[in-house]
Enzyme design. Structure first.
Site, PDB file in Angstrom:
ATOM      1  N   GLU A 130     -17.854  94.563  57.308  1.00 25.31           N
ATOM      2  CA  GLU A 130     -16.577  94.153  56.713  1.00 25.31           C
ATOM      3  C   GLU A 130     -16.663  94.276  55.192  1.00 25.31           C
ATOM      4  O   GLU A 130     -17.749  94.263  54.615  1.00 25.31           O
ATOM      5  CB  GLU A 130     -16.253  92.689  57.057  1.00 25.31           C
ATOM      6  CG  GLU A 130     -16.201  92.388  58.535  1.00 25.31           C
ATOM      7  CD  GLU A 130     -16.054  90.903  58.802  1.00 25.31           C
ATOM      8  OE1 GLU A 130     -16.036  90.112  57.831  1.00 25.31           O
ATOM      9  OE2 GLU A 130     -15.971  90.520  59.976  1.00 25.31           O
ATOM     10  N   LYS A 190     -16.429  92.703  51.520  1.00 23.92           N
ATOM     11  CA  LYS A 190     -16.594  91.393  50.884  1.00 23.92           C
ATOM     12  C   LYS A 190     -15.541  91.302  49.777  1.00 23.92           C
ATOM     13  O   LYS A 190     -15.711  91.869  48.695  1.00 23.92           O
ATOM     14  CB  LYS A 190     -17.996  91.229  50.299  1.00 23.92           C
ATOM     15  CG  LYS A 190     -18.261  89.833  49.742  1.00 23.92           C
ATOM     16  CD  LYS A 190     -19.700  89.709  49.249  1.00 23.92           C
ATOM     17  CE  LYS A 190     -20.000  88.294  48.785  1.00 23.92           C
ATOM     18  NZ  LYS A 190     -19.171  87.891  47.626  1.00 23.92           N
ATOM     19  N   ASP A 236     -13.205  89.923  46.837  1.00 24.92           N
ATOM     20  CA  ASP A 236     -13.544  89.141  45.645  1.00 24.92           C
ATOM     21  C   ASP A 236     -12.366  88.234  45.294  1.00 24.92           C
ATOM     22  O   ASP A 236     -11.552  88.545  44.420  1.00 24.92           O
ATOM     23  CB  ASP A 236     -13.865  90.086  44.481  1.00 24.92           C
ATOM     24  CG  ASP A 236     -14.607  89.376  43.355  1.00 24.92           C
ATOM     25  OD1 ASP A 236     -15.116  88.268  43.604  1.00 24.92           O
ATOM     26  OD2 ASP A 236     -14.678  89.919  42.247  1.00 24.92           O
ATOM     27  N   TYR A 274     -11.217  86.528  57.862  1.00 24.07           N
ATOM     28  CA  TYR A 274     -12.385  87.259  58.345  1.00 24.07           C
ATOM     29  C   TYR A 274     -13.292  86.485  59.301  1.00 24.07           C
ATOM     30  O   TYR A 274     -14.300  87.007  59.754  1.00 24.07           O
ATOM     31  CB  TYR A 274     -13.224  87.772  57.171  1.00 24.07           C
ATOM     32  CG  TYR A 274     -13.590  86.723  56.124  1.00 24.07           C
ATOM     33  CD1 TYR A 274     -14.386  85.631  56.428  1.00 24.07           C
ATOM     34  CD2 TYR A 274     -13.137  86.860  54.821  1.00 24.07           C
ATOM     35  CE1 TYR A 274     -14.728  84.699  55.477  1.00 24.07           C
ATOM     36  CE2 TYR A 274     -13.470  85.935  53.851  1.00 24.07           C
ATOM     37  CZ  TYR A 274     -14.270  84.848  54.188  1.00 24.07           C
ATOM     38  OH  TYR A 274     -14.596  83.911  53.234  1.00 24.07           O
ATOM     39  N   LYS A 284     -24.077  93.324  47.953  1.00 23.79           N
ATOM     40  CA  LYS A 284     -23.211  93.350  46.778  1.00 23.79           C
ATOM     41  C   LYS A 284     -23.373  94.660  46.011  1.00 23.79           C
ATOM     42  O   LYS A 284     -24.490  95.138  45.789  1.00 23.79           O
ATOM     43  CB  LYS A 284     -23.502  92.160  45.868  1.00 23.79           C
ATOM     44  CG  LYS A 284     -23.308  90.810  46.556  1.00 23.79           C
ATOM     45  CD  LYS A 284     -23.200  89.664  45.574  1.00 23.79           C
ATOM     46  CE  LYS A 284     -21.861  89.636  44.905  1.00 23.79           C
ATOM     47  NZ  LYS A 284     -21.650  88.422  44.076  1.00 23.79           N
ATOM     48  N   CYS A 316      -4.476  90.152   6.549  1.00 19.77           N
ATOM     49  CA  CYS A 316      -3.670  90.666   7.657  1.00 19.77           C
ATOM     50  C   CYS A 316      -3.570  92.184   7.532  1.00 19.77           C
ATOM     51  O   CYS A 316      -3.187  92.695   6.482  1.00 19.77           O
ATOM     52  CB  CYS A 316      -2.273  90.043   7.644  1.00 19.77           C
ATOM     53  SG  CYS A 316      -1.180  90.725   8.917  1.00 19.77           S
ATOM     54  N   CYS A 365       0.584  92.849   6.909  1.00 19.57           N
ATOM     55  CA  CYS A 365       1.311  92.359   5.731  1.00 19.57           C
ATOM     56  C   CYS A 365       0.403  92.038   4.544  1.00 19.57           C
ATOM     57  O   CYS A 365       0.891  91.769   3.445  1.00 19.57           O
ATOM     58  CB  CYS A 365       2.147  91.128   6.098  1.00 19.57           C
ATOM     59  SG  CYS A 365       1.167  89.639   6.439  1.00 19.57           S
ATOM     60  N   CYS A 406      -2.961  85.020  10.736  1.00 21.47           N
ATOM     61  CA  CYS A 406      -2.133  85.361   9.579  1.00 21.47           C
ATOM     62  C   CYS A 406      -1.073  84.269   9.440  1.00 21.47           C
ATOM     63  O   CYS A 406      -0.256  84.081  10.345  1.00 21.47           O
ATOM     64  CB  CYS A 406      -1.465  86.721   9.776  1.00 21.47           C
ATOM     65  SG  CYS A 406      -0.223  87.074   8.508  1.00 21.47           S
ATOM     66  N   CYS A 439       5.636  88.576   8.356  1.00 22.85           N
ATOM     67  CA  CYS A 439       4.710  89.515   8.990  1.00 22.85           C
ATOM     68  C   CYS A 439       5.437  90.214  10.138  1.00 22.85           C
ATOM     69  O   CYS A 439       5.759  89.568  11.149  1.00 22.85           O
ATOM     70  CB  CYS A 439       3.475  88.780   9.492  1.00 22.85           C
ATOM     71  SG  CYS A 439       2.198  89.868  10.164  1.00 22.85           S
TER      72      CYS A 439
END
Length: 672
Positions: free
Chosen positions: A112, A114, A116, A224, A311, A405, A408, A423, A429
């Protein structure tokens, strides 16, 4: 009356069937519009006939916006973890150990995927879902039934026949890649931290206190493993096939394998093919098929001897850093981004990866043009995990975080205790201004159709919109807007209609749309309900604000700081003058009281005088708290017809009063 009941039952059956076709079989038989029409008809019939309400009706899949604390319950059978390996040889060793443990007896293995996600245990009685519990620590977990009900691939009432009267089925709650991308796009737009992978997103979603929000996330589930005393077959494979016939979503990749060569081929195939699946996987699982043989092999202290997880190794690539760019969001946070030589990872070409903040750059010790290790593994978001310092060019300089920034030029500031540089030029800005406007017009905020990211930039660059209040004077620029490339009269009319329609948006969404730092969607709702108007919020003290549920000192101080800026107050005044909702309607609190203050109430069964949702609202409006499961903290159980026997037994064992709807209505002085 009988005809209405029959029609309701027929619609529920049909909608459940179409849900199964769409979400499990991926084979819809009707259009979305036809489905919506059927759902609308059912909603109207249930509203006209509350006596036929069923908590598992398809109409209840949207969840409730009432917060519910989770209670813990012990698993009837422990949810053990599986032994893990990254080696094909160790999988073969597992097969050999099983053969030795079964004294040479022949056996088959089930292979099967696995998945996540986050583990879940579902209990069914008489064909109906009665309880959903997280894995927790393996011995006990959180009851999350109300959230699981919103997942459309999980059957609430089984179809077909042949299921045991009581059984448990386990699986994985997942967030498909498509929903994960959509959710992260929304979070990026709102400048919220992105989920690193679908597993974290699924786990966080399942534990949300608001099932209505869970319903919006698009969770999925693949089952499952089945447990019980009277399962239909003596082997795992056939039991899961039976589960699929009852309406469960079972992995189509599940395969019977005869020997180690078949196991090796299965691993080799899915090491690549898994990348085409619509959900995240991080390996494979191999189980001995026979239940009798599983019993004979038994368990270690931590895991079963009849199963093992293989895995996959995380995908990793080495690529060159071209340069680091610095991007400014609507709240002023400056984010460093690694721009990379293109590299193929998990089937996609990666060119950019966020470095998040200055601390990460320093921790990784990144220099100009370094060779960087990029990983995806189970994570769709590329992540820089390391630097190949052996290949670093002599004299290479460390990457320096910008001091000003990048747009600006304003000197950046760093709030004590936080990693981000900001900023502070909120009003001057451009990316911050455009970001706030884009947020304001968003679907979950003011929902102004026709204004996306590109349109916001056009409106800003032409000097027509510099803050949200300017949207309500756009009509004077209508003719000029029609002259923009790719913009015609129809688009302009749609925008103006959307602006006008936004005046009807509820106050809580307006509050969220204002981009007050740290005030998210839930916080805005709490603020609106508690303070009632923007005027009260603007004049509130820290103590008044922190007295509101979920509003902590940082949020309170941010609200006060926001409204201390005269420009923000001017924007609010202009929005109010334009007709935007800046308060909660007076009649909202007409039916509120403190008659149930401090009381926690569990609702179970079906009712004749009000629907379950109406009773939940009555509880909340009278100061009480709804809960989905019975615990020592429960004060009353409001019981209707067909109350679950397990809940009734638990209430009696804990000495919790069980009241009917007439008694409840007397308690809140509401007769009907």
């Amino acid at each position: 009356m009988d005809s209405a009941r029959q029609r309701i039952l027929h619609l529920r059956e049909e909608l459940n069937r179409h849900n199964h076709n769409y979400y499990v079989l991926n084979a819809p038989e009707i259009s979305d519009m036809d489905f919506d029409f059927m759902m609308k008809e059912l909603e109207e019939l249930e509203k006209e006939h509350p006596e036929f309400d069923d908590p598992y009706s398809p109409t209840h899949r949207v969840g409730s916006d009432i917060n519910k604390a989770f209670t813990q319950i012990a698993h009837k059978r422990p949810m053990l973890s599986l032994g893990n390996t990254y080696s094909i040889e160790e999988v073969n060793d597992f097969v050999r150990r099983a053969k030795d443990g079964l004294m040479g007896e022949d056996f088959k293995i089930v292979g099967e995927m696995k998945y996540d996600g986050t583990s879940i245990s579902l209990t069914y009685e008489h064909g109906r879902l009665v309880r959903a519990v997280t894995r927790g620590d393996g011995q006990q977990g959180d009851v999350v039934t109300d959230n699981v009900i919103t997942i459309k691939s999980i059957p609430l009432q089984l179809q077909g026949s042949g299921w045991p009267d009581e059984f448990e089925i386990r699986g994985e709650i997942l967030l498909p890649w498509k929903e994960f991308d959509r959710l992260n796009a929304e979070r990026e737009f709102n400048e919220e931290p992105l989920f690193a992978n679908p597993r974290n997103a699924a786990s966080g979603t399942l534990k949300m206190q608001n099932s209505a929000e869970v319903a919006k996330r698009g969770l999925d589930a693949i089952l499952y493993f089945m447990l019980g005393d009277n399962l239909p077959y003596d082997n795992h494979y056939d039991n899961m096939k039976a589960a699929a016939s009852w309406g469960f979503k079972v992995s189509p990749e599940m395969t019977l394998l005869d020997d180690m060569e078949a196991v090796d081929r299965y691993i080799e195939y899915w090491d690549t093919a898994r990348k085409e699946l619509p959900v995240a996987t991080d390996g494979l699982v191999f189980k001995i098929n026979s239940r009798r043989q599983q019993l004979n092999l038994g368990f270690t202290a931590k895991s079963p001897r009849w199963a093992i997880a293989y895995k996959f190794k995380a995908e990793r690539a080495l690529t060159k850093l071209r340069f680091v760019s610095f991007e400014v969001g609507r709240t002023g946070v400056v984010t460093p981004v690694a721009n990379l030589e293109p590299v193929l990872l998990s089937g996609t070409v990666v060119k950019r990866a966020s470095l998040h903040n200055e601390d990460i750059i320093r921790t990784l010790d990144i220099h100009d043009h370094d060779m960087l290790y990029v990983e995806k593994g189970g994570e769709i978001i590329p992540k820089i995990t390391d630097v190949d310092k052996n290949s670093r060019a002599p004299g290479s300089e460390p990457v320096e975080f910008v001091k000003n920034c990048p747009v600006c030029g304003t000197p950046l500031i760093r709030i004590e205790g936080e990693a981000a540089w900001i900023c502070p030029n909120k009003s001057g800005c451009p990316p911050q201004i455009c970001g706030r406007i884009e947020h304001y017009v968003g679907r979950r905020m003011m929902n102004i159709d026709g204004i996306g990211e590109e349109m916001v930039v056009e409106l800003y660059n032409n000097g027509w919109v510099r803050n949200p209040a300017d949207l309500y004077t756009l009509e004077v620029h209508a003719e000029a807007m029609k002259m923009l490339p790719g913009i015609g009269p129809r688009t302009v009319n749609r925008i103006l209609e959307g602006v006008e329609a936004s005046k009807e948006v509820p106050f809580e969404r307006v509050l969220y749309a204002l981009s007050i730092p740290y005030v998210g969607e839930t916080g805005a709702k709490k603020l609106a309900r508690a303070m009632k108007s923007i005027d009260r919020i603007m004049e509130a003290s820290v103590d008044e604000l922190t007295a509101i549920e979920d509003i902590g000192p940082r949020i309170a101080e941010s609200i006060i700081s926001y409204f201390s800026v005269q420009e923000n107050r001017n924007i609010v005044r202009r929005l109010k003058d334009a007709g935007v909702n800046m308060s909660v309607p007076e009649n909202v609190d007409a039916d509120r009281s403190d008659l149930l203050a401090g009381k926690t109430i569990v609702i179970s069964g079906t009712f004749s005088k009000h629907s379950r949702d109406e009773y939940k609202e009555l509880i909340e409006n009278n100061g009480g708290k709804n809960s989905g499961s019975i615990s020592k903290k429960t004060d009353y159980v409001l019981a209707g017809e067909n109350m679950g026997p397990a809940k009734l037994e638990k209430a009696k064992s804990l000495g919790i009063p069980v009241i009917d709807e007439d008694t409840f209505l007397i308690m809140i002085e509401k007769q009907s």
